[in-house]
Enzyme design. Structure first.
Site, PDB file in Angstrom:
ATOM      1  N   ASN A 108       7.589  -4.321   3.368  1.00  0.00           N
ATOM      2  CA  ASN A 108       6.154  -4.074   3.432  1.00  0.00           C
ATOM      3  C   ASN A 108       5.559  -4.426   4.794  1.00  0.00           C
ATOM      4  O   ASN A 108       4.802  -3.635   5.374  1.00  0.00           O
ATOM      5  CB  ASN A 108       5.453  -4.886   2.343  1.00  0.00           C
ATOM      6  CG  ASN A 108       3.945  -4.733   2.393  1.00  0.00           C
ATOM      7  OD1 ASN A 108       3.419  -3.634   2.404  1.00  0.00           O
ATOM      8  ND2 ASN A 108       3.237  -5.851   2.450  1.00  0.00           N
ATOM      9  N   HIS A 154       0.834  -1.207   0.000  1.00  0.00           N
ATOM     10  CA  HIS A 154       0.000   0.000   0.000  1.00  0.00           C
ATOM     11  C   HIS A 154       0.868   1.256   0.000  1.00  0.00           C
ATOM     12  O   HIS A 154       1.851   1.342   0.726  1.00  0.00           O
ATOM     13  CB  HIS A 154      -0.868   0.041   1.264  1.00  0.00           C
ATOM     14  CG  HIS A 154      -2.086  -0.815   1.201  1.00  0.00           C
ATOM     15  ND1 HIS A 154      -2.046  -2.177   1.380  1.00  0.00           N
ATOM     16  CD2 HIS A 154      -3.398  -0.502   1.002  1.00  0.00           C
ATOM     17  CE1 HIS A 154      -3.278  -2.664   1.291  1.00  0.00           C
ATOM     18  NE2 HIS A 154      -4.116  -1.668   1.068  1.00  0.00           N
TER      19      HIS A 154
END
Length: 283
Positions: free
Chosen positions: A154, A121
């Protein structure tokens, strides 16, 4: 023939009215869209300092988020959003990833399967959900908000930084402006390092600004090859360094002296970064 003239005149008049309506409606939409965009980014939408075909992008607007999308790199080049202090951050269940119909290439939820990269994201699920609600949360799971990230980045280091921004910086200052995105290899080989259609970045940046009369800023550059448990302050950078590596000009509406003070060096005073740089992840 003469009897046809009134009909022609009516058709021409109707066409003129229709065209006038389209022009007025388009103008109103443009001004409304520009006003909404300006409220989602502090001191102007990022601009380009380089003349490069790979810099071509277009702006996508989601709830609370602007995305500078590249159909050539098949990545968000920058993602801008504001976060506010939240008293009771209750968010819904984690949505599924979905293709964004606005992108040129068919990037789907399975596009990264087997690649060794996570769907990272840019506008974070938790912070956007806490600040803007369920529909905004769903929109963070559009593939236009995603870039390939190594799992240790991440799921660990990048996630820790996202949590510090919403849990500590937004709480401390009330409002913070965030601009984040990928950094690509400058060599020609980097253009061909792809997961399917999607170019793989070599690093990622995040800029956090307190938008006040005397603004303050922190910027980070995090490479793909991290272990994940490093202190956040190891990856501090100046905004000028981020601009040099991305070709972007952030906050283009800032007056020159303010821009120089804000962007030319790393200033950590007032952020209490040492207190949060080694915090573990929430999950």
């Amino acid at each position: 023939m003469i009897g046809a003239l009134p009909f022609v005149r009516r058709q021409v008049r109707n066409l003129g009215v229709s065209l006038a309506f389209v022009v007025v409606a388009s103008g109103l939409w443009y001004w409304q869209e520009r006003d909404v965009r300006e409220r989602l980014v502090w001191m102007g939408i990022p601009d380009w300092t380089i003349d490069d075909p790979l810099a071509i992008s277009r702006v996508l607007r989601n709830d609370g988020v602007l995305i500078g999308w590249s159909d050539l790199r098949v990545n968000p080049l920058w993602v801008s959003y504001q976060l506010h202090a939240v008293d009771d951050a209750r968010i819904g269940e984690r949505p599924d990833f979905h293709r964004d119909w606005r992108t040129l290439w068919p990037i789907t939820a399975d596009s990264y399967f087997g690649s060794g990269y996570d769907r990272g994201h840019m506008a974070p699920n938790y912070a956007i959900a806490a600040s803007y609600g369920r529909e905004a949360q769903r929109q963070t799971f559009l593939m236009s908000n995603v870039s390939p990230q190594r799992p240790d980045l991440n799921r660990r280091l990048w996630q820790r930084l996202e949590e510090v921004v919403i849990d500590h910086f937004a709480t401390r200052f009330g409002t913070v402006q965030v601009i984040t995105g990928p950094i690509f290899d400058e060599g020609i080989g980097g253009v061909f390092h792809r997961v399917g259609f999607v170019e793989v970045p070599e690093a990622f940046y995040k800029i956090v600004v307190v938008p006040s009369r005397e603004p303050r800023a922190l910027a980070f550059i995090m490479p793909q090859n991290v272990a994940g448990n490093e202190p956040l302050d190891r990856y501090l950078a100046s905004i000028d360094e981020v601009e040099a590596r991305t070709g972007l000009d952030f906050f283009p509406h800032l007056p020159g002296p303010v821009e120089h003070r804000l962007e030319s060096s790393v200033k950590t005073a007032g952020w209490r970064l040492s207190q949060v740089a080694r915090l573990p992840s929430r999950y």
